[in-house]
Design an enzyme around this catalytic site. Structure first.
Site, PDB file in Angstrom:
ATOM      1  N   GLY A   1       0.795  -1.229   0.000  1.00 60.53           N
ATOM      2  CA  GLY A   1       0.000   0.000   0.000  1.00 60.53           C
ATOM      3  C   GLY A   1       0.820   1.268   0.000  1.00 60.53           C
TER       4      GLY A   1
ATOM      5  CG  ASP B   1       3.328  -1.703 -10.794  1.00 61.67           C
ATOM      6  OD1 ASP B   1       3.987  -0.681 -11.052  1.00 61.67           O
ATOM      7  OD2 ASP B   1       2.159  -1.683 -10.378  1.00 61.67           O
TER       8      ASP B   1
ATOM      9  CB  SER C   1       5.187  -2.640  -7.271  1.00 59.71           C
ATOM     10  OG  SER C   1       4.606  -1.919  -8.248  1.00 59.71           O
TER      11      SER C   1
END
Ligand code: GLA
Length: 385
Positions: free
Chosen positions: A121, A171, A125
Site C-alpha cells: 500500500g 510494475d 508494487s
C-alpha cells in the site's frame, strides 16, 4: 538464516514437505513515467532490494494451496478448476490469479508459501512482487517455453482480470526485468528495453523513498477513472493511445469549452508531458552530466501529477514541498497515487536534514510519522534456491 531457507522452513511447516524451489521478485520505485504505461508510453523504474519470496511445489490433487508468512494462520485452498475472478480475494488473489492464468500447465495443482518484505500500500508494487515471484516459479517448473514478456502478461492478467485492478505493465515489467545498478527504460508499446546505469552514489546523491503512511487500493476508485479519462481523450483525438500525441499543442481539440473537455485536456497533458520527461531523464542519465540534473524533471513530474492528473494527496504534497525547501534536488510522488510514497533526490550530505525536516513537518501537521529509506537499484526476479 537466509531468506530462501526461511521460506523453505515456512513451506515445510505449512505443507509438510520440501518445496521444489524458492523464487524472489522485488518491489519497485519508478524514477519517472507515471500513468504512462496504459497509454503505451515510457517508464523508468528501478527494483528495490525488498522482495517477495515464493516457495513452490507441484501437487497431485488438483488443489491450489496458498499460505503467506504475512497472514499467519490463514490457509487459502481451492480446486484449480474452480478458480474464478475474485475467488479467492485479498492477498491470495495475486498468486491464485497467476495459477489461473497458467491453469492448463498445472492441472495437478500447486502449493505456494509466500514471504515478503515489500511494504504494502505504499506505491512500491508489493502486489507485482507477489504475482511475479509465483509467475517465475511456475515458468521454471511447468512453462519453460514462456519468454519473460509473456510472463509479464501472465502477472498483469492476474492483477487485471483476477484481482480486478486495471493496471498497466509497469510494475510487472520492473519486477521481472530490472537489473542491479540500473533503471529500466521500457517502451510499453513495443516492449523494447534499455538498462540505463544509475549510480547515484558516485555523484554523491541518494534517492530516498518517503512513505507517507497513507494507503491506496487500485482495484477501486480513482485509478480506473484516470484510465478511462485517458482512453476518452485518445478517442476524441483520434489516436490509438495518448502516446501518439506529438506535443501539448496537439491537445487543443480537447478544449471544447465543456468542463469535461477541460478535465480530459488536463489528464492528457500529464501523459504527454510525462512521456517527454521520461525521455529527458534518460537523456541526462545516458550522458556525462551531473545526474542531479534529473531533479527538476522529477519535481515537474510531481506538479503534473498534482495539478493535471490530480492524484496527489496533502501528505504527498507536504513531503515533496518540505524536501525541496530543505534543499533536495528533486522530489515527486510515485506510483498510482491517492496515497503511498514520494521519492526525493538528495545530496547524501543533506539526507539527514531533509529526512528530519519532513518528519518534523509531519508531526506539526498531525500526519502519521513518515518512514524514509534510501533506494538501491537492485536485481529483478530470480530463483534463489
Ligand atoms: C500503478 C499501476 C501501474 C502504473 C502506475 C502509475 O502502480 O500498477 O501499472 O500505471 O500505477 O504509473
Amino acid at each position: 538464516m537466509s531468506e530462501a531457507e526461511r521460506a523453505r522452513q515456512a513451506f515445510r511447516e505449512a505443507f509438510g514437505g520440501e518445496p521444489e524451489g524458492v523464487w524472489a521478485a522485488p518491489g519497485r520505485v519508478n524514477v519517472i513515467g507515471e500513468h504512462t504505461d496504459y497509454n503505451e508510453g515510457f517508464v523508468l523504474p528501478v527494483a528495490l532490494p525488498h522482495t517477495t519470496r515464493a516457495a513452490v511445489a507441484r501437487r497431485h490433487d488438483g488443489l491450489v494451496a496458498l499460505v503467506s508468512a504475512q497472514h499467519p494462520g490463514e490457509r487459502v485452498q481451492a480446486p484449480v478448476a474452480e478458480l474464478a475472478p475474485g475467488r479467492p480475494g485479498g492477498w491470495a488473489g495475486y498468486p491464485a490469479g497467476v495459477v489461473d492464468a497458467l491453469r492448463d500447465r498445472v492441472p495437478g495443482g500447486v502449493s505456494v508459501l509466500v514471504d515478503g518484505d515489500v511494504p504494502a500500500g505504499m506505491g512500491l508494487s508489493s502486489s507485482a512482487a507477489l504475482s511475479c515471484s509465483v509467475a517465475l516459479a511456475l515458468r521454471d517448473l511447468v512453462a519453460p517455453d514462456l519468454p519473460v514478456p509473456a510472463l509479464v502478461d501472465v502477472a498483469r492478467r492476474a492483477e487485471n482480470d483476477f484481482v480486478g485492478a486495471p493496471t498497466g505493465i509497469l510494475d510487472q515489467s520492473a519486477a521481472l526485468l530490472c537489473t542491479a545498478g540500473h533503471a529500466l527504460f521500457l517502451d510499453t508499446r513495443d516492449r523494447s528495453t534499455e538498462q540505463v546505469p544509475l549510480d547515484l552514489a558516485a555523484a554523491g546523491l541518494e534517492l530516498l523513498v518517503v512513505d507517507t503512511g497513507t494507503t491506496h487500493d487500485h482495484a477501486t476508485g480513482g485509478y480506473g477513472d484516470r484510465r478511462r479519462e485517458c482512453e476518452q481523450a485518445a478517442e476524441r483525438l483520434g489516436v490509438r493511445a495518448l502516446r501518439d500525441v506529438p506535443d501539448v499543442a496537439a491537445l487543443a481539440p480537447l478544449d471544447d469549452g465543456t468542463p469535461q473537455g477541460a478535465v480530459l485536456l488536463r489528464r492528457a497533458r500529464h501523459v504527454v508531458t510525462e512521456d517527454a520527461r521520461v525521455l529527458e531523464v534518460v537523456r541526462i542519465l545516458r550522458g556525462t552530466a551531473d545526474p542531479a540534473a534529473i531533479g527538476p524533471v522529477l519535481t515537474a513530474g510531481h506538479a503534473s501529477l498534482r495539478d493535471d492528473f490530480q492524484i496527489s494527496t496533502v501528505e504527498l504534497d507536504t513531503a515533496v514541498d518540505t524536501a525541496l525547501a530543505a534543499g533536495a534536488a528533486g522530489a515527486r510522488m510515485v506510483g498510482g497515487g491517492f496515497g503511498g510514497s514520494a521519492v526525493v533526490l538528495v545530496d547524501v550530505d543533506r539526507t539527514p536534514a531533509v529526512a528530519a525536516a519532513i518528519a518534523d513537518r509531519f508531526v506539526r501537521e498531525g500526519y502519521r510519522a513518515p518512514r524514509t529509506s534510501a533506494v538501491v537499484p537492485s536485481a529483478g526476479a530470480r530463483r534463489l534456491s
